[in-house]
Design a protein around this motif. Structure first.
Motif, PDB file in Angstrom:
ATOM      1  N   GLN A  98       0.303  -3.413  12.932  1.00 48.05           N
ATOM      2  CA  GLN A  98      -0.020  -2.534  11.819  1.00 48.05           C
ATOM      3  C   GLN A  98       1.217  -2.342  10.950  1.00 48.05           C
ATOM      4  OE1 GLN A  98      -1.830   0.889  13.948  1.00 48.05           O
ATOM      5  NE2 GLN A  98      -3.722   0.299  12.908  1.00 48.05           N
ATOM      6  N   LEU A  99       1.043  -2.547   9.651  1.00 46.02           N
ATOM      7  CA  LEU A  99       2.155  -2.510   8.717  1.00 46.02           C
ATOM      8  C   LEU A  99       1.855  -1.523   7.597  1.00 46.02           C
ATOM      9  CD1 LEU A  99       2.766  -6.361   8.408  1.00 46.02           C
ATOM     10  CD2 LEU A  99       4.078  -4.740   9.784  1.00 46.02           C
ATOM     11  N   SER A 100       2.834  -0.694   7.283  1.00 46.91           N
ATOM     12  CA  SER A 100       2.695   0.259   6.189  1.00 46.91           C
ATOM     13  C   SER A 100       3.351  -0.254   4.912  1.00 46.91           C
ATOM     14  CB  SER A 100       3.324   1.606   6.577  1.00 46.91           C
ATOM     15  OG  SER A 100       4.705   1.445   6.878  1.00 46.91           O
ATOM     16  N   GLU A 101       4.000  -1.398   4.978  1.00 51.92           N
ATOM     17  CA  GLU A 101       4.621  -2.019   3.815  1.00 51.92           C
ATOM     18  C   GLU A 101       4.804  -3.504   4.118  1.00 51.92           C
ATOM     19  OE1 GLU A 101       8.894  -1.114   3.284  1.00 51.92           O
ATOM     20  OE2 GLU A 101       8.588   0.311   4.932  1.00 51.92           O
ATOM     21  N   SER A 139      -1.418   3.079   3.216  1.00 52.84           N
ATOM     22  CA  SER A 139      -0.078   3.572   2.894  1.00 52.84           C
ATOM     23  C   SER A 139       0.243   3.288   1.440  1.00 52.84           C
ATOM     24  CB  SER A 139       0.956   2.902   3.800  1.00 52.84           C
ATOM     25  OG  SER A 139       2.257   3.060   3.304  1.00 52.84           O
ATOM     26  N   ALA A 140       1.044   4.162   0.843  1.00 55.77           N
ATOM     27  CA  ALA A 140       1.507   3.948  -0.532  1.00 55.77           C
ATOM     28  C   ALA A 140       2.418   2.737  -0.634  1.00 55.77           C
ATOM     29  CB  ALA A 140       2.237   5.192  -1.032  1.00 55.77           C
ATOM     30  N   GLY A 141       2.896   2.239   0.499  1.00 54.17           N
ATOM     31  CA  GLY A 141       3.738   1.049   0.495  1.00 54.17           C
ATOM     32  C   GLY A 141       3.032  -0.184  -0.029  1.00 54.17           C
ATOM     33  N   TRP A 142       1.701  -0.126  -0.160  1.00 61.03           N
ATOM     34  CA  TRP A 142       0.934  -1.268  -0.668  1.00 61.03           C
ATOM     35  C   TRP A 142       0.570  -1.128  -2.143  1.00 61.03           C
ATOM     36  CZ3 TRP A 142       1.734  -4.922   2.473  1.00 61.03           C
ATOM     37  CH2 TRP A 142       1.792  -4.705   3.859  1.00 61.03           C
ATOM     38  N   ARG A 196      -6.058  -2.982   0.617  1.00 61.99           N
ATOM     39  CA  ARG A 196      -4.786  -2.363   0.258  1.00 61.99           C
ATOM     40  C   ARG A 196      -3.731  -3.425  -0.071  1.00 61.99           C
ATOM     41  NH1 ARG A 196      -3.913   1.711  -1.690  1.00 61.99           N
ATOM     42  NH2 ARG A 196      -2.170   2.544  -0.510  1.00 61.99           N
ATOM     43  N   ALA A 197      -3.640  -4.438   0.740  1.00 63.18           N
ATOM     44  CA  ALA A 197      -2.603  -5.456   0.579  1.00 63.18           C
ATOM     45  C   ALA A 197      -3.229  -6.797   0.260  1.00 63.18           C
ATOM     46  CB  ALA A 197      -1.773  -5.566   1.861  1.00 63.18           C
TER      47      ALA A 197
END
Length: 764
Positions: free
Chosen positions: A299-302, A332-335, A437-438
């Motif tokens: 799982q990645l937030s960015e 996440s907002a990182g995307w 998201r990404a």
């Protein structure tokens, strides 16, 4: 510590009966007083409990007894020092094992514990045993933890308390207890045995290297703790982690024997950092051909910024691979994409550059460019802040000389874009769970022969795979599944493309693409597109459907074979050509053969094969459509399968070359496109000039440029019934649309003939 290191070493001091000249009342170092010259120590030849022993009168604080020989201390070695003692007379003292710790230069080492636990001698004549264990590691049961700096010790004991106590000591014994801490049945060594502290601050790099060297085929254990490594570390042995590693981003941690992602997660305790470190090792060390994700869900937030993981690498040519796992984008907002609007100048004379770009420093490399007249999937390839210019992946097409552009830098689960060139990189059996998201993968600027196989791209934000440069040269995209993020909106409103290719020789095989606006946008030539299934559908039966495959190079030199194309089309355009510049090769060099085309819930105007031209005077040159099936169902019927869009240009049909539509089958298609096409014409009114209509059959509204043959299928006769045996001649390009053939006879006649005409000419 390998026990074999200490085998063959004799740690045992000599017995007292052999003489007191090697026993010191000081620290045991050269020059210290020996008991052979100290009146406070006397050899007792026979004691009822001990036999030969030494009798010591306490006259100093402490009263020392040290073996003058240098007992070696090796990393990972654990020694037990024992002595049996008894009080003969005088005040009750305390006794403990003590030692002198010497470094490699023979100097005393301070800062380590040089004494073991003390015991009280509170009975006369009772035999007590005093003991202590000394070793390098802070292990349970170790009394004197010395680390790896000391190389020898002078061992013995100290007598504390009031002077006057008389104590007898049996011969001191020093035994190797390493096997207690490292039993031969154990398959591991412990980094703590070699001086590792695990406090997250002390640099434990040397301890890791020493433990690795001593492992000798066994695993290295990293116990609970936080181990700071202040430099690059390569571990040759397998490593097992309970504790975690702390390391700067620019330092590599290379695991040669168990190089896999799960081990890196154990090592660093953070999924994203672990993947960055594993990629750093993958690119930075030649032993690793691939990184196995071990089936893990990561799982990645960015994004995973590969260039940041391997900052020292700008070009990489060795084959590498990532395989077997799942990358998931969290909410996440990182995307969130970076979006910049900026004015810029564009000129067809310099088609791969934007100049005078306002706030150019704010425009990220890898951004998708949108604006009036901009073709699909054009990216920022490079940026020169000083010159205020942006280098583009493709010409913009119909862009104005000055306008405002939107630059959108999407975030990708795997982002390779900061690296100049990577060759021969494979990504196999990985699911990119993008969750709208990404995006999936952003390729580097340049490269060759990438392979992306057996992967799933599930609901990327807009793109599964993007190539902002030429790293797609020779790319293989095989057996992947692409699931669209915007299948819940009407087709024209969708913004999703599975992938784009800018360079030549793409191999696109056996993929399944569900509901994307476009399956692929291809600007290169030499594409092999085989065995794919791609489709889209919405509930608007009168709405527009879009192209599955878009060729933006007019002469695309490509083959489309054995695909299942559902509710989508194949489109040939020149939208990336500067100002519609005419290519002498024209639109073509495309073979479409053996495919299944189907559609439902589409308007009558829907077509499967489209040519959209920009600029005047283009030609069609080398388009082959053979042995395909075109089928409509669920009540839909279309007018024809082909379409020429001349909204922004024109085609010179008189110069059409090598266009073939044969062997195709049609169901619920009104006008069946063929070239060459054979028409049966019956003339019931005598006329010397018969007009045969071909316009509904010839592809792309072509002209009747040639007639291959005329065969009479009845008597050719005059109105009076007289047979005529003329060999007729023809006028091609007859009629206002140049799509008829006029058959000329010597006299007015009636009858039936078959005429085989075509819209193309053979090459000169």
């Amino acid at each position: 510590m390998n026990k074999a290191i200490t085998e063959g070493l004799d740690f045992m001091p000599p017995a007292f009966i052999d003489g007191l000249s090697v026993w010191s009342s000081g620290d045991g170092t050269p020059g210290s007083v020996r008991y052979s010259n100290d009146p406070n120590g006397t050899l007792v030849a026979s004691d009822q409990d001990f036999g030969p022993c030494i009798e010591i009168v306490k006259a100093a604080s402490p009263q020392r007894l040290r073996y003058a020989g240098e007992t070696p201390i090796l990393p990972g070695c654990y020694l037990e020092v024992t002595a049996r003692v008894k009080l003969i007379s005088g005040p009750f003292p305390t006794v403990r094992i003590s030692a002198f710790a010497g470094d490699v230069n023979g100097d005393a080492l301070n800062g380590v514990n040089r004494s073991g636990p003390q015991i009280s001698l509170d009975q006369y004549g009772r035999v007590y045993t005093v003991r202590a264990i000394v070793g390098s590691g802070d292990r349970t049961g170790v009394d004197m933890v010395w680390g790896t700096t000391p190389v020898y010790g002078h061992f013995g004991l100290d007598i504390e308390g009031s002077d006057g106590a008389v104590v007898r000591v049996e011969s001191i014994e020093i035994r190797d207890m390493t096997s207690v801490f490292h039993r031969k049945l154990m398959d591991w060594v412990d980094v703590r045995d070699y001086g590792a502290i695990g406090d997250g601050i002390t640099n434990d790099a040397a301890a890791f290297e020493t433990a690795d060297a001593a492992a000798d085929g066994r695993d290295v254990i990293v116990p609970a703790g936080s181990y700071f490594l202040g430099k690059n570390i390569t571990m040759l042995s397998r490593v097992r982690f309970e504790g975690t590693i702390v390391q700067a981003a620019n330092h590599a941690f290379i695991l040669r024997s168990n190089f896999d992602y799960p081990t890196y997660v154990d090592a660093f305790g953070d999924e994203r950092i672990a993947l960055m470190k594993a990629l750093q090792s993958l690119f930075g060390f030649s032993d690793h051909e691939s990184l196995n994700l071990g089936g893990r869900r990561i799982q990645l937030s960015e994004p995973i910024d590969v260039a940041a993981a391997v900052p020292a690498i700008s070009n990489f040519g060795n084959r590498r691979a990532i395989r077997n796992g799942q990358l998931e984008a969290t909410d996440s907002a990182g995307w969130d994409p970076e979006i910049v609007n900026s004015n810029a100048n564009y000129s067809d004379a310099n088609p791969l550059q934007l100049t005078n770009v306002a706030n150019v420093a704010s425009v990220p490399v890898g951004s998708l460019i949108e604006g009036f007249g901009v073709g699909r999937d054009v990216y920022v390839r490079a940026r020169d802040i000083g010159a205020q210019t942006l280098t583009l992946s493709n010409p913009l097409g119909r862009a104005q000389a000055l306008q405002t552009y939107t630059f959108t830098r999407y975030k990708y689960l795997l982002d390779f874009n900061g690296i100049q060139r990577i060759n021969a990189f494979n990504i196999d059996d990985v699911e990119f769970l993008c969750n709208r998201r990404a995006n999936g993968i952003l390729l580097p600027d340049d490269g060759i022969t990438w392979g992306i196989r057996d992967c799933w791209f599930t609901r990327p934000r807009t793109r599964a795979i993007s190539s902002p440069g030429k790293a797609c040269q020779g790319i293989s995209i095989d057996r992947n599944q692409f699931i669209a993020p915007d299948d819940d909106v009407l087709v024209p409103d969708r913004n999703s493309t599975a992938f784009n290719v800018n360079a030549n020789d793409a191999k696109i095989r056996n993929n399944r693409c569900v509901q994307f606006k476009h399956f692929c946008i291809l600007n290169g030539g030499g594409n092999l597109i085989v065995g794919n299934h791609f489709w889209q559908l919405d509930n608007d039966a009168d709405g527009e459907n879009t192209a599955g495959i878009v060729f933006t190079r007019p002469s695309c030199k490509s083959t489309i074979t054995g695909n299942y194309i559902d509710n989508m089309s194949i489109e040939m355009t020149n939208e990336h050509a500067p100002n519609g510049n005419i290519n002498s090769a024209g639109f073509g060099k495309l073979t479409i053969t053996g495919n299944i085309f189907t559609a439902q819930l589409v308007p009558d105007r829907f077509t499967f094969i489209k040519v959209r031209v920009r600029g005047n005077g283009w030609t069609l040159n080398g388009i082959t459509v053979t042995d395909n099936t075109f089928k409509m169902f669920n009540g839909s019927t279309i007018d024809r399968i082909d379409e020429l869009d001349t909204s922004f240009g024109s085609v010179n049909h008189a110069a059409t070359r090598d266009v073939t539509f044969t062997g195709n089958s049609f169901e619920r298609v009104r006008d069946k496109t063929e070239n060459p096409v054979t028409i049966s014409h019956t003339q019931t009114t005598a006329n010397a000039a018969w007009v045969v209509l071909f316009g509904n059959y010839l592809p792309f509204g072509g002209f009747t440029l040639g007639v291959d043959g005329i065969v009479a299928h009845s008597q050719i006769e005059t109105s009076g019934g007289t047979d005529v045996y003329d060999n007729p001649w023809v006028n091609v390009r007859h009629g206002s649309a140049d799509n008829q053939v006029q058959v000329r006879w010597s006299t007015p006649v009636v009858g039936t003939v078959q005429v085989r005409a075509r819209c193309d000419l053979a090459e000169d």
